[in-house]
Design an enzyme around this catalytic site. Structure first.
Site, PDB file in Angstrom:
ATOM      1  N   TYR A  41       0.797  -1.224   0.000  1.00 47.54           N
ATOM      2  CA  TYR A  41       0.000   0.000   0.000  1.00 47.54           C
ATOM      3  C   TYR A  41       0.831   1.276   0.000  1.00 47.54           C
ATOM      4  CZ  TYR A  41      -4.258  -2.760   0.694  1.00 47.54           C
ATOM      5  OH  TYR A  41      -5.298  -3.635   0.543  1.00 47.54           O
ATOM      6  N   LYS A  82       2.461 -15.019   0.156  1.00 46.25           N
ATOM      7  CA  LYS A  82       2.303 -15.767  -1.099  1.00 46.25           C
ATOM      8  C   LYS A  82       3.695 -15.986  -1.663  1.00 46.25           C
ATOM      9  CE  LYS A  82      -0.624 -16.813  -3.696  1.00 46.25           C
ATOM     10  NZ  LYS A  82      -1.152 -18.200  -3.940  1.00 46.25           N
ATOM     11  N   ASP A 124      -4.052 -17.469   0.463  1.00 43.10           N
ATOM     12  CA  ASP A 124      -5.296 -18.085  -0.039  1.00 43.10           C
ATOM     13  C   ASP A 124      -5.685 -19.290   0.806  1.00 43.10           C
ATOM     14  OD1 ASP A 124      -2.970 -19.217  -1.034  1.00 43.10           O
ATOM     15  OD2 ASP A 124      -3.684 -19.417  -3.097  1.00 43.10           O
TER      16      ASP A 124
END
Ligand code: NAI
Ligand code: MG
Length: 368
Positions: free
Chosen positions: A153, A203, A236
C-alpha cells in the site's frame, strides 16, 4: 492516580453516536477501578488501579469541512502528538465529501505516528450466532495482525500511455527487513500472551522476492521464541482454513494487503462489523496509538440511534490495555460478554435495543 489525556476524534455519521456511549463506559469503568483500588488499600485483594481520563474532543470531519473548507486543521498532528492515545469513531460521508479526501487524515496519522501494527481481534462472544455452521465461541478466538506502514500500500507507481491500447500501470510494493522483522516480533510477543501459536500468511510461492524474504526472516526469528509454535501458510490457504478450522488460529501476521483481506474475514467470524474492534499501534510508544472500530460511519443508519456501540467500546478496552490498565480492559470485556449473553442487542444482531440502551445494560454489568 494515573491521569491520561485522550484525543477523541468522533468523526462522522455513527462515529459520534458510538463514541458518546464509549466515553460513558470509560468513565464508569474509571470510577469502579478507583473504588476497587481503595478497597484493596482497605484490605480487599481486588486488582483495581485508579485512573482518570481527560478528553480532548476534536470536532473534525465532514462538519468541519463544511465550516472551514478542510477536514482537519493544518496542525492536527501537533494537536494529537502529546496525547496518551487517540480514540476514533469513524469518518466519511461520501455524499458530501469524496472518501479519498476524508480518509486521508487517518492515513497521515498512521504514518506520521509510525503506527505500524494494526491489531484486529476476532473473537466470537458467547450467545452469538456464528456465521460458520458447527463453530462457536470456543472455536473462534484469534487476532489478525496487519503490517500497517509499508508493503503493497505504499504510494509508488504510475500509469503510462493512458487512453491508448498499449496503456499500462505499474504498482510497486515495498517490504523492508526492518518492517517485516518488527511486525513479526510484535506477533510473537502477542502470541506469548495468548495461546502461543503464530501463523504468517504470505504468497511466497508466487512472489519470490518480497515474500521469500518474509519466510527467511520468520525462520531467523522463530528460534528466539521457542515457546511459540510458528508456521507459514499461503494467504489463499489461510483464508480457506480460517473458515474450516478457525480453532487452529491464534495470532495471524500478514503484510498490508493480505492483512486487509484477512481482517475482513476475521471481523465476520467474530460476529460482524458491529462488534469488531481494532487499533493502530506504535509499539515503541514514541507516538500515540489510535483505537477505532473496524466499521465506517454507516450513513445508512446514522441519526437513528441504533448503531451497535460494542465495536467502539471494545476498541476502548484495547486502548486501556495499551495504557497498561489491563484490569479495567478486562472489566469492559466481561461486561460486553454479559450484555450479549443476556440478549441485550442492537438491530444488527437481531435485537431491538437502541445504542444507548445497550450501553445502559453494559454499564450496569460493569460492576459485577
Ligand atoms: P460501514 O462500515 O460504514 O457500513 C457497512 C454496513 O454495516 C452498513 O450497512 C452499516 O449500517 C453497517 N454497520 C456498520 N457499523 C455498524 C454498527 N456499529 N452497528 C450497526 N450496523 C453497522 O461501511 P461503508 O458503508 O462501506 O462506508 C461508509 C463510510 O464509512 C464511507 O465514507 C467509508 O469510506 C467510511 N469508512 C470509514 C472507516 C474509518 O473511519 N476507519 C472504515 C470504513 C469505512
Ligand atoms: Mg478493509
Amino acid at each position: 492516580m494515573t491521569r491520561l489525556r485522550i484525543a477523541v476524534y468522533p468523526g462522522d455519521g455513527i462515529g459520534p453516536e458510538v463514541i458518546d456511549q464509549t466515553l460513558r463506559v470509560l468513565d464508569a469503568t474509571a470510577l469502579l477501578e478507583s473504588a476497587a483500588e481503595n478497597s484493596r488499600e482497605a484490605g480487599s485483594p481486588s486488582a483495581g488501579r485508579a485512573f482518570s481520563l481527560d478528553y480532548d474532543r476534536l470536532p473534525w470531519g465532514v462538519d468541519y469541512w463544511e465550516r472551514c473548507g478542510k477536514l482537519v486543521p493544518d496542525d492536527f498532528l501537533e494537536t494529537l502528538r502529546p496525547c496518551d492515545a487517540i480514540l476514533l469513531g469513524a469518518v466519511g460521508w461520501p455524499a458530501k465529501v469524496p472518501d479519498h479526501l476524508t480518509l486521508a487524515p487517518l492515513v497521515r496519522i498512521r504514518q506520521a505516528f509510525d503506527q505500524y501494527a494494526c491489531v484486529r481481534p476476532a473473537r466470537l462472544y458467547p450467545g452469538l450466532r456464528s456465521y460458520l455452521a458447527d463453530k462457536g465461541p470456543a472455536d473462534i478466538d484469534m487476532v489478525v495482525l496487519r503490517e500497517n506502514s509499508e508493503g503493497e500500500y505504499i504510494d509508488n507507481g504510475g500509469r503510462f500511455q493512458r487512453g491508448t491500447p498499449a496503456e499500462f500501470a505499474v504498482q510497486t510494493a515495498l517490504h523492508t527487513r526492518k518492517g517485516v522483522e518488527r511486525i513479526l516480533r510484535y506477533g510473537f510477543e502477542l502470541a506469548r500472551g495468548r495461546r502461543r501459536r503464530l501463523t504468517m500468511a504470505t504468497k511466497s510461492n508466487a512472489q519470490r522476492y518480497a515474500y521469500v524474504m518474509w519466510d527467511e526472516i520468520l525462520e531467523e526469528l522463530a528460534p528466539q521464541y521457542p515457546d511459540v509454535a510458528a508456521e507459514r501458510q499461503h494467504c489463499d490457504a489461510a483464508l480457506m482454513n480460517m473458515v474450516r478450522w478457525p480453532e487452529r488460529f491464534d495470532v495471524i501476521v500478514a503484510s498490508n494487503l493480505f492483512g486487509d483481506l484477512l481482517t475482513d474475514l476475521g471481523g465476520l467470524l467474530g460476529g460482524g462489523l458491529g462488534l469488531a474492534p481494532s487499533c493502530n499501534v506504535n509499539p515503541e510508544r514514541t507516538f500515540p496509538s489510535m483505537f477505532e472500530p473496524v466499521h465506517g460511519s454507516a450513513p445508512d443508519i446514522a441519526g437513528q440511534g441504533i448503531a451497535n456501540p460494542i465495536a467502539a467500546i471494545l476498541s476502548a478496552a484495547m486502548m486501556l490495555d495499551h495504557l497498561r490498565l489491563p484490569a479495567a480492559a478486562e472489566r469492559i470485556r466481561r461486561a460486553v460478554e454479559r450484555t450479549l449473553t443476556a440478549g441485550h442487542r442492537t438491530p444488527d444482531l437481531g435485537g431491538r435495543l437502541k445504542t444507548c440502551q445497550v450501553t445502559d445494560r453494559l454499564i450496569e454489568s460493569l460492576a459485577d
